[in-house]
Design a protein around this motif. Structure first.
Motif, PDB file in Angstrom:
ATOM      1  N   GLN A 208       0.822  -1.210   0.000  1.00 43.46           N
ATOM      2  CA  GLN A 208       0.000   0.000   0.000  1.00 43.46           C
ATOM      3  C   GLN A 208       0.858   1.263   0.000  1.00 43.46           C
ATOM      4  O   GLN A 208       0.482   2.274  -0.603  1.00 43.46           O
ATOM      5  CB  GLN A 208      -0.932  -0.012   1.211  1.00 43.46           C
ATOM      6  N   LEU A 209       1.999   1.213   0.666  1.00 38.70           N
ATOM      7  CA  LEU A 209       2.912   2.351   0.627  1.00 38.70           C
ATOM      8  C   LEU A 209       3.402   2.598  -0.795  1.00 38.70           C
ATOM      9  O   LEU A 209       3.576   3.751  -1.214  1.00 38.70           O
ATOM     10  CB  LEU A 209       4.094   2.111   1.568  1.00 38.70           C
ATOM     11  N   CYS A 210       3.623   1.524  -1.546  1.00 42.90           N
ATOM     12  CA  CYS A 210       4.055   1.662  -2.931  1.00 42.90           C
ATOM     13  C   CYS A 210       2.975   2.297  -3.796  1.00 42.90           C
ATOM     14  O   CYS A 210       3.270   2.875  -4.850  1.00 42.90           O
ATOM     15  CB  CYS A 210       4.429   0.294  -3.506  1.00 42.90           C
ATOM     16  N   ARG A 211       1.726   2.217  -3.349  1.00 48.28           N
ATOM     17  CA  ARG A 211       0.613   2.820  -4.091  1.00 48.28           C
ATOM     18  C   ARG A 211       0.368   4.260  -3.659  1.00 48.28           C
ATOM     19  O   ARG A 211      -0.615   4.876  -4.075  1.00 48.28           O
ATOM     20  CB  ARG A 211      -0.651   1.992  -3.874  1.00 48.28           C
ATOM     21  N   ASN A 212       1.239   4.782  -2.791  1.00 45.05           N
ATOM     22  CA  ASN A 212       1.141   6.171  -2.322  1.00 45.05           C
ATOM     23  C   ASN A 212      -0.087   6.421  -1.449  1.00 45.05           C
ATOM     24  O   ASN A 212      -0.546   7.558  -1.343  1.00 45.05           O
ATOM     25  CB  ASN A 212       1.114   7.150  -3.500  1.00 45.05           C
ATOM     26  N   LEU A 213      -0.619   5.399  -0.820  1.00 44.67           N
ATOM     27  CA  LEU A 213      -1.758   5.589   0.071  1.00 44.67           C
ATOM     28  C   LEU A 213      -1.298   6.253   1.362  1.00 44.67           C
ATOM     29  O   LEU A 213      -0.156   6.080   1.803  1.00 44.67           O
ATOM     30  CB  LEU A 213      -2.432   4.253   0.374  1.00 44.67           C
ATOM     31  N   ALA A 214      -2.188   6.997   1.989  1.00 45.02           N
ATOM     32  CA  ALA A 214      -1.859   7.719   3.213  1.00 45.02           C
ATOM     33  C   ALA A 214      -1.623   6.748   4.365  1.00 45.02           C
ATOM     34  O   ALA A 214      -2.241   5.682   4.446  1.00 45.02           O
ATOM     35  CB  ALA A 214      -2.980   8.686   3.574  1.00 45.02           C
ATOM     36  N   HIS A 215      -0.736   7.121   5.284  1.00 44.08           N
ATOM     37  CA  HIS A 215      -0.425   6.265   6.423  1.00 44.08           C
ATOM     38  C   HIS A 215      -1.666   6.015   7.277  1.00 44.08           C
ATOM     39  O   HIS A 215      -1.861   4.908   7.787  1.00 44.08           O
ATOM     40  CB  HIS A 215       0.682   6.895   7.268  1.00 44.08           C
ATOM     41  N   ASP A 216      -2.502   7.028   7.436  1.00 44.66           N
ATOM     42  CA  ASP A 216      -3.720   6.851   8.231  1.00 44.66           C
ATOM     43  C   ASP A 216      -4.650   5.826   7.592  1.00 44.66           C
ATOM     44  O   ASP A 216      -5.278   5.018   8.292  1.00 44.66           O
ATOM     45  CB  ASP A 216      -4.458   8.185   8.385  1.00 44.66           C
ATOM     46  N   THR A 217      -4.739   5.845   6.274  1.00 50.61           N
ATOM     47  CA  THR A 217      -5.572   4.873   5.563  1.00 50.61           C
ATOM     48  C   THR A 217      -5.052   3.461   5.772  1.00 50.61           C
ATOM     49  O   THR A 217      -5.813   2.525   6.057  1.00 50.61           O
ATOM     50  CB  THR A 217      -5.610   5.196   4.064  1.00 50.61           C
ATOM     51  N   ILE A 218      -3.744   3.296   5.648  1.00 51.47           N
ATOM     52  CA  ILE A 218      -3.133   1.976   5.819  1.00 51.47           C
ATOM     53  C   ILE A 218      -3.327   1.473   7.247  1.00 51.47           C
ATOM     54  O   ILE A 218      -3.697   0.305   7.463  1.00 51.47           O
ATOM     55  CB  ILE A 218      -1.636   2.035   5.456  1.00 51.47           C
ATOM     56  N   ASP A 219      -3.079   2.319   8.216  1.00 46.99           N
ATOM     57  CA  ASP A 219      -3.226   1.914   9.617  1.00 46.99           C
ATOM     58  C   ASP A 219      -4.664   1.509   9.933  1.00 46.99           C
ATOM     59  O   ASP A 219      -4.910   0.542  10.664  1.00 46.99           O
ATOM     60  CB  ASP A 219      -2.795   3.048  10.545  1.00 46.99           C
ATOM     61  N   ALA A 220      -5.631   2.247   9.375  1.00 47.62           N
ATOM     62  CA  ALA A 220      -7.040   1.914   9.618  1.00 47.62           C
ATOM     63  C   ALA A 220      -7.394   0.565   9.014  1.00 47.62           C
ATOM     64  O   ALA A 220      -8.138  -0.223   9.616  1.00 47.62           O
ATOM     65  CB  ALA A 220      -7.934   3.014   9.047  1.00 47.62           C
ATOM     66  N   ARG A 221      -6.873   0.278   7.829  1.00 48.29           N
ATOM     67  CA  ARG A 221      -7.151  -1.017   7.190  1.00 48.29           C
ATOM     68  C   ARG A 221      -6.540  -2.161   7.977  1.00 48.29           C
ATOM     69  O   ARG A 221      -7.172  -3.215   8.159  1.00 48.29           O
ATOM     70  CB  ARG A 221      -6.624  -1.004   5.762  1.00 48.29           C
ATOM     71  N   ILE A 222      -5.323  -1.982   8.437  1.00 49.58           N
ATOM     72  CA  ILE A 222      -4.671  -3.037   9.214  1.00 49.58           C
ATOM     73  C   ILE A 222      -5.412  -3.273  10.526  1.00 49.58           C
ATOM     74  O   ILE A 222      -5.583  -4.418  10.974  1.00 49.58           O
ATOM     75  CB  ILE A 222      -3.197  -2.670   9.452  1.00 49.58           C
ATOM     76  N   ALA A 223      -5.885  -2.193  11.136  1.00 49.72           N
ATOM     77  CA  ALA A 223      -6.668  -2.342  12.376  1.00 49.72           C
ATOM     78  C   ALA A 223      -7.953  -3.116  12.114  1.00 49.72           C
ATOM     79  O   ALA A 223      -8.398  -3.904  12.967  1.00 49.72           O
ATOM     80  CB  ALA A 223      -6.983  -0.958  12.944  1.00 49.72           C
ATOM     81  N   THR A 224      -8.559  -2.922  10.946  1.00 52.57           N
ATOM     82  CA  THR A 224      -9.771  -3.661  10.594  1.00 52.57           C
ATOM     83  C   THR A 224      -9.481  -5.153  10.470  1.00 52.57           C
ATOM     84  O   THR A 224     -10.270  -5.992  10.926  1.00 52.57           O
ATOM     85  CB  THR A 224     -10.355  -3.132   9.273  1.00 52.57           C
ATOM     86  N   VAL A 225      -8.351  -5.492   9.853  1.00 52.46           N
ATOM     87  CA  VAL A 225      -7.976  -6.905   9.723  1.00 52.46           C
ATOM     88  C   VAL A 225      -7.774  -7.529  11.099  1.00 52.46           C
ATOM     89  O   VAL A 225      -8.276  -8.636  11.385  1.00 52.46           O
ATOM     90  CB  VAL A 225      -6.700  -7.052   8.875  1.00 52.46           C
TER      91      VAL A 225
END
Length: 359
Positions: A28-45
């Motif tokens: 997701q970092l390679c896709r330039n997604l925001a850190h907050d977006t990534i953290d929220a998705r990981i928390a959902t998993v």
């Protein structure tokens, strides 16, 4: 993946999940997604794992349906929230089920099974409407807005006269409410404003150095940096509000260039402003449906009601499409009545003029 010879893993399930999530984060970092977006998705998993008590390579459609039935039926989560969770989990399953990443082989070796995609069109929600905001959400009426801003000013005076601490934060929040409405700003755009973001508008010299504001943290598209735009000042009372705050408020909280610093030197948190907003609404007995975003809705609605050009309002709001601006517009019934009356009067006038010409 780094496998160290024949050394067994102490907690292979937990370690494998951590490795999966680390790999997914990198993707997701390679896709330039925001850190907050990534953290929220990981928390959902992680939340889904905790609820199901099953690891990703053991997930089934039945587990999916049980989890989201609980979210909708018992916890009453909104449809947009449910769809956001499902989208995050679907993306995670697509990642770990992709043979290019090799998690199928790792799981077969360690657990005798492999991960699979368990989120399908027939067991997840679809996004079919452009506008999914709650029907309760609405703009202020002009009288409600005036009452709210007057009450905010009264509270600053009340706290200052009682010799209690807290008049400066109350003053700051009062100015934030006014600036949010003055320029139709989202909260994140508002909190990131700095004193250097204001400039003169040569076509509106009466506003002085506050003729325009450069919004640098506009709503970003996926994988893109925040969208910038310049918003022109339209209300004659806005420069006075800003000048007074910069002279008697902002320097006494922090000496930085942030327009609205907190007492701790950081940016104001949304919950901080939202608590005061709700308290003032309760004091005034304002109905549900108003939130911080209502200042932006009100700005767009009131400009349209006052006859400003729709394209100008669209550009001020930073909307790519006019249809998006229309979603924010909730014109009052009296404005609709005046509009209908004006059109009917013009139609009658044209008809009478045509009759006179033919006679």
């Amino acid at each position: 993946m780094f496998l160290v010879g024949s050394v067994p893993l102490l907690h292979p399930e937990v370690q494998t999940v951590d490795e999966m999530l680390d790999g997914w984060r990198n993707q997701q970092l390679c896709r330039n997604l925001a850190h907050d977006t990534i953290d929220a998705r990981i928390a959902t998993v992680r939340r889904f794992i905790a609820h199901s008590n099953e690891f990703p390579w053991s997930w089934t459609p039945g587990i999916v349906e049980e989890f989201f039935a609980d979210l909708r039926g018992i916890k009453g989560r909104r449809q947009s929230t449910v769809r956001g969770y499902q989208n995050a989990l679907r993306l995670f399953c697509s990642y770990i089920a992709d043979p290019d990443y090799g998690w199928d082989r790792v799981c077969e070796q360690r657990f005798g099974t492999h991960p699979a995609q368990v989120f399908f069109a027939w067991n997840t929600a679809t996004h079919v409407q452009d506008n999914e905001q709650s029907p309760e959400k609405r703009p202020f009426t002009k009288q409600e807005l005036q009452d709210f801003l007057d009450h905010a000013d009264d509270q600053v005076t009340l706290i200052a006269n009682s010799n209690k601490k807290g008049w400066l934060p109350a003053y700051r929040d009062s100015v934030m409410f006014k600036v949010a409405y003055s320029y139709g700003l989202r909260f994140n755009e508002l909190r990131h404003l700095q004193t250097v973001d204001f400039s003169r508008n040569p076509h509106a010299a009466e506003f002085g150095r506050y003729g325009a504001v450069k919004v640098r943290y506009g709503k970003a598209k996926k994988g893109s940096p925040p969208k910038r735009r310049t918003v022109l000042t339209v209300f004659d009372w806005t420069p006075e509000i800003l000048a007074d705050w910069l002279a008697h408020g902002q320097p006494y909280i922090d000496d930085s260039i942030d327009l609205f610093p907190s007492e701790r030197g950081s940016l104001v948190a949304e919950n901080t402003l939202l608590r005061r907003f709700r308290r003032y609404c309760n004091d005034l007995g304002l109905t549900d449906g108003l939130d911080l975003h209502s200042f932006r809705r009100s700005y767009i609605t009131h400009l349209i009601e006052d006859g400003w050009d729709a394209k100008f309002v669209q550009d001020q709001a930073g909307h790519e499409f006019a249809s998006t601006t229309s979603l924010y517009t909730g014109v009052a019934s009296d404005f609709r009545t005046r509009t209908v009356r004006r059109v009917l009067d013009q139609t009658i006038k044209d008809a009478l003029s045509l009759g006179e010409e033919t006679s």
